[in-house]
Write an enzyme that holds these catalytic residues in place. Structure first.
Site, PDB file in Angstrom:
ATOM      1  N   GLU A  73       1.353  -1.943   4.393  1.00 64.53           N
ATOM      2  CA  GLU A  73       1.797  -0.600   4.783  1.00 64.53           C
ATOM      3  C   GLU A  73       0.954  -0.161   5.968  1.00 64.53           C
ATOM      4  O   GLU A  73      -0.260  -0.375   5.992  1.00 64.53           O
ATOM      5  CB  GLU A  73       1.614   0.363   3.603  1.00 64.53           C
ATOM      6  CG  GLU A  73       1.872   1.821   3.916  1.00 64.53           C
ATOM      7  CD  GLU A  73       1.576   2.729   2.735  1.00 64.53           C
ATOM      8  OE1 GLU A  73       1.186   3.897   2.956  1.00 64.53           O
ATOM      9  OE2 GLU A  73       1.729   2.282   1.572  1.00 64.53           O
ATOM     10  N   GLU A  93      -1.113  10.623   8.542  1.00 69.19           N
ATOM     11  CA  GLU A  93      -0.930  11.472   7.380  1.00 69.19           C
ATOM     12  C   GLU A  93      -1.765  12.726   7.571  1.00 69.19           C
ATOM     13  O   GLU A  93      -2.908  12.659   8.046  1.00 69.19           O
ATOM     14  CB  GLU A  93      -1.359  10.759   6.094  1.00 69.19           C
ATOM     15  CG  GLU A  93      -0.497   9.552   5.743  1.00 69.19           C
ATOM     16  CD  GLU A  93      -1.026   8.832   4.517  1.00 69.19           C
ATOM     17  OE1 GLU A  93      -0.449   9.012   3.430  1.00 69.19           O
ATOM     18  OE2 GLU A  93      -2.022   8.096   4.665  1.00 69.19           O
TER      19      GLU A  93
END
Length: 285
Positions: free
Chosen positions: A166, A171
């Site tokens: 990933e 974020e």
């Protein structure tokens, strides 16, 4: 010279020019495309040493979401996905901007979840291996807001998550003035090798402004960027468990205004709606 001979020579010249043009275009080809929709872009070997060329983009100038490029992310049982929704109230396109909105659910009879939120992914419609992606967006803050831009493997090369890896381009939590940029894999999560090498970093930003988030992805490293500047680099390491580098396969893009979860904390409904406002997405190889 007869008219016929002159016409034949002119025609042959035009054909030759066309063939030369095609050859020139082919020589400038930067990607090899595959998949049932020709949607997988694998950068040609050696391109990482040359100037980036734009191969795919969405400027969000159309009146509705381009469904040839994106799908609204359905709900799932992961912490990030439990409030994902295709509800129209979670999406808006206006003046070249895409608004992904986290809201209080207006109809808990039709859907019992307290909150709904919007997100898009390019799964099955666009994926790429190596290159550069940039996403220009503005992140609104709210307690429990967790906007993210990230990537997952398009094909199952190594097995179930997290074996395929990933890549978290960005974020953002709550009202923070920083972002997290991270890689996850079997190596970092299951073998606990998240410091050999360090698998993530942070970068300061102005959360009230539009910022450009991105990565430059090479066969031997991933460079994370904010507003064109490299903030963190995750290298491919020799002599360690092979699961350290699952990043040798095509990945698709996810852009979502996530809500809630153990990391970000509880959602405060009085601070909703909250939005991630996306200006454009551009991919280079």
């Amino acid at each position: 010279m007869s008219y016929l001979s002159s016409h034949i020579q002119l025609t042959m010249k035009r054909i030759l020019l066309m063939l030369l043009a095609v050859a020139a275009i082919s020589s400038c080809k930067v990607t090899n495309r595959s998949g049932n929709r020709q949607h997988i872009y694998v950068q040609k070997q050696g391109r990482e040493h040359k100037t980036w060329k734009l191969v795919w983009q969405d400027e969000f100038n159309q009146p509705q979401l381009d469904t040839s490029r994106w799908t609204r992310i359905p709900p799932n049982n992961a912490a990030w996905g439990k409030h994902m929704s295709s509800n129209e109230a979670c999406y808006r396109l206006d003046s070249g901007l895409l608004y992904l909105r986290g809201i209080v659910n207006p109809d808990t009879v039709a859907d019992p979840r307290p909150f709904l939120t919007g997100g898009i992914w390019s799964k099955g419609k666009f994926a790429f291996q190596y290159g550069r992606i940039e996403i220009r967006a503005k992140l609104e803050g709210a307690q429990g807001a967790w906007p993210a831009m990230w990537m997952l493997a398009e094909q199952d090369k190594y097995g179930k998550y997290p074996k395929n890896g990933e890549i978290d381009i960005m974020e953002h939590l709550n009202h923070d003035q920083l972002i997290y940029q991270t890689t996850h894999s079997w190596y970092t999560l299951e073998l606990k090798q998240d410091k050999n090498p360090p698998h993530g970093g942070t970068a300061k930003l102005d959360p009230l402004a539009f910022n450009t988030f991105g990565i430059s992805w090479y066969p031997d490293r991933i460079e994370f960027q904010l507003n064109g500047k490299t903030t963190f680099t995750y290298p491919r390491v020799q002599g360690v468990d092979p699961s350290q580098w699952p990043y040798d396969q095509p990945f698709y893009i996810l852009i979502d205004q996530q809500l809630g979860g153990d990391w970000v904390g509880k959602v405060h409904p009085e601070q909703l709606p909250v939005q991630m406002i996306v200006d454009w997405v551009r991919v280079y190889q």
